[in-house]
Design an enzyme around this catalytic site. Structure first.
Site, short mmCIF file in Angstrom:
data_model
loop_
_atom_site.label_atom_id
_atom_site.label_comp_id
_atom_site.label_asym_id
_atom_site.label_seq_id
_atom_site.Cartn_x
_atom_site.Cartn_y
_atom_site.Cartn_z
N LYS A 158 0.82 -1.24 0.12
CA LYS A 158 -0.16 0.05 0.00
C LYS A 158 0.77 1.29 -0.11
CE LYS A 158 -3.99 1.91 2.30
NZ LYS A 158 -5.21 2.01 3.27
N GLU B 241 -19.33 -5.56 11.16
CA GLU B 241 -20.00 -4.96 12.12
C GLU B 241 -21.12 -5.50 12.73
OE1 GLU B 241 -18.54 -2.04 8.56
OE2 GLU B 241 -19.49 -4.13 8.79
N ARG C 292 -25.20 -1.97 8.52
CA ARG C 292 -24.86 -3.43 7.76
C ARG C 292 -24.91 -4.40 9.19
NH1 ARG C 292 -20.79 -3.10 3.91
NH2 ARG C 292 -19.52 -4.78 4.91
#
Length: 593
Positions: free
Chosen positions: A248, A337, A365
């Site tokens: 990244k 979640e 969610r």
């Protein structure tokens, strides 16, 4: 500026005219282009830099958009956008009226599925693949690119579980860089780390057990390796899985070394990579997330039953302070979640006091878990909903404008919204004082309004509002931090301020009915203001109260209209929704006149 290769590429068809030996130079130019724009326009940087070679290779090997490509979340899709017809307008990224920071179907045929939240790509691409089968399009390919943090989410596993028992033409590419926004966590992350170095695991792994043709790990910055493997997989029918290792922030030293900060670094010097941070000469109010984080630590020092839970947002939510101070009592559960909510419920059954800290838009969610696992059992879980209201440049997928409405209908659940940092601290303090019901406390993204915010704790009686200013004609009822816009609007109407009352209800549920009876008995005109959706929200709740109690005043409701609000600055979006200072002032003025 784009140099020779990139300037001649508008669509992937142009890219496919290049030789493989040209691609490293194109990757260099594409990285420079992304850095050049994001340095001044801001946005998500590290994720897109990390997949430059992968992006080029996918479009080089596959016939996009006929072959359908889905980017999970979409933080990493900047290179994709630049190579698919949006190079000349990429500078409008995340700006009002410009292109979205995430893949968006209405923006381009190359954006085959709109994203913004994690872990949807495999299910979406599988749905496309099955549909192609049913239509007889047997040579069409469907590619899902998903990160190692997102693939640990339950929905990604559901997609893999189904995909493995189909003969659909699906390719899942795992972009494994060991980080989402924060470092990846959990047993699957540790497993993937081991797969990278253990050849036996690589050949006998969990993906193969799910009937996917697994290959990898492959160096995601090596064009020869990537293209060779993609071409091989393109010739294979059925579900396939390519494990790609990337870095990244690749290509910008600071972004590689500080991957958390450079996920979305704000403005920075494109030559040195150093962030441009405006230094304030005067003390500034804190971010609401930091008020939450520091307050939680203070409360946890006083109350050993307090635990903290966040689904993969320890930095963004400032749960990182609790994790640092009490590592055994603070839990980053990854992008999960649903698990976070039910984990909190389980802890609450054992007498713990869980602070479950989730972005407002992400709690959507876990809606069933809030109802089924928390509210029905009336468990005292404390939900702290960060990024409530309009959040700005992230747009429709991230605006936290639905929480008031979608929580309002749930029995047993208390809903609170502080108007400033002191109120947030006091609501958190009050919630952990033996509360017998679940509570949701919502607060916005960004800075607060008070420099001197660390005041001694005071209990707030549940379901009580507060009169901020008395008047004689117009009562303005607000909920949450939008009260500050109301206060400023009233100040600008100081010649008429004696006519205007302002009331901070503080709680949507339970309502302060005693205060509301006083208001409706004293004022001829009522205005409600909220930074949530009007449908099912605060204003409609006040209208219901008035109807139920025989009050006949006209009630003007200001809030987010029944439409998805796109990206732009928060100030501009508030203006569009008519909840900015000027619009509130105009509404009050029209009543007075």
């Amino acid at each position: 500026m784009a140099s020779d290769l990139l300037k001649n590429i508008t669509y992937p068809a142009d890219l496919r005219q290049l030789s493989i030996s040209d691609l490293p130079q194109l990757a260099k130019e594409l990285r420079e282009f992304i850095i050049d724009i994001v340095a001044t326009k801001e946005g998500h940087l590290g994720a897109s830099l990390g997949v430059v070679e992968l992006t080029i290779a996918i479009h080089y090997v596959f016939d996009t958009p006929t072959d359908q490509l889905v980017w999970d979340v979409g933080h990493q899709a900047y290179g994709h956008k630049i190579l698919t017809g949006r190079k000349e307008i990429f500078h409008t990224n995340r700006q009002f009226g410009g292109i979205s920071g995430f893949p968006k179907r209405s923006e381009s045929v190359y954006d085959t599925f709109g994203t913004g939240h994690s872990s949807t790509s495999i299910s979406a691409a599988l749905g496309m693949a099955i549909a192609s089968q049913l239509k007889g399009e047997t040579n069409k390919h469907h590619i899902a690119v998903i990160g190692d943090a997102s693939i640990a989410s339950g929905m990604a596993f559901e997609g893999l579980n189904h995909g493995g028992v189909t003969d659909s033409n699906l390719l899942v590419i795992l972009n494994d860089n060991a980080i989402g926004i924060d470092p990846s966590v959990g047993a699957l992350k540790e497993y993937l780390t081991n797969v990278k170095v253990n050849k036996r695991l690589a050949h006998n792994n969990i993906i193969k057990a799910l009937n996917f043709d697994y290959t990898g790990p492959v160096d995601g910055h090596d064009f020869e390796a990537l293209i060779t493997e993609l071409r091989r997989l393109k010739a294979i029918k059925g579900p396939k899985f390519l494990h790609v290792i990337t870095t990244k922030g690749k290509g910008l030293k600071q972004a590689e070394e500080d991957q958390v900060t450079y996920h979305a670094p704000g403005k920075f010097d494109k030559l040195t990579g150093e962030r441009i941070i405006k230094k304030d000469t005067e003390p500034q109010p804190p971010k609401y997330q930091d008020v939450f984080g520091h307050t939680l630590v203070t409360l946890a020092q006083q109350n050993p039953k307090i635990v903290g839970i966040t689904p993969a947002m320890p930095t963004g939510s400032s749960m990182k302070y609790m994790i640092s101070a009490f590592p055994e009592r603070a839990f980053d559960v990854g992008i999960a979640e649903q698990h976070a909510v039910t984990l909190a419920a389980g802890m609450a059954t054992q007498g713990m006091i869980p602070f479950c800290n989730i972005y407002s838009t992400f709690l959507q969610r876990a809606y069933d878990q809030v109802i089924h696992d928390v509210a029905i059992q009336d468990l005292p879980v404390i939900f702290c909903l960060d990024r409530a209201g309009l959040v700005g440049a992230d747009g429709a997928t991230h605006h936290g404008v639905y929480d008031l409405a979608y929580l309002n209908c749930i029995p047993n659940l208390i809903i609170a919204a502080p108007r400033n940092e002191v109120a947030l601290r006091n609501m958190m303090y009050s919630a952990q004082e033996g509360l017998e019901h679940p509570i949701a406390i919502r607060y916005p993204r960004g800075k607060g309004v008070l420099v001197d915010w660390e005041q001694p704790f005071e209990s707030i009686p549940i379901g009580t509002g507060e009169c901020l200013q008395e008047g004689t004609k117009v009562a303005v009822l607000s909920l949450g931090t939008i009260a500050n816009n109301v206060t400023e609007a009233i100040y600008e109407l100081k010649d008429s301020s004696n006519l205007i009352g302002h009331y901070d209800l503080r709680f949507l549920k339970p309502l302060d009915e005693q205060l509301l009876h006083t208001i409706f008995s004293s004022y001829s005109h009522i205005v409600t203001v909220e930074d949530g959706c009007l449908t099912g929200g605060f204003g409609q709740t006040i209208v219901t109260f008035a109807n139920d109690n025989g009050y006949s005043q006209k009630i003007i409701q200001l809030g987010v209209p029944d439409q998805f609000i796109e990206h732009g600055s928060t100030d501009l979006l508030q203006e569009i929704c008519k909840i900015d200072v000027s619009s509130i002032k105009t509404t009050i003025q029209s009543i007075i006149n």
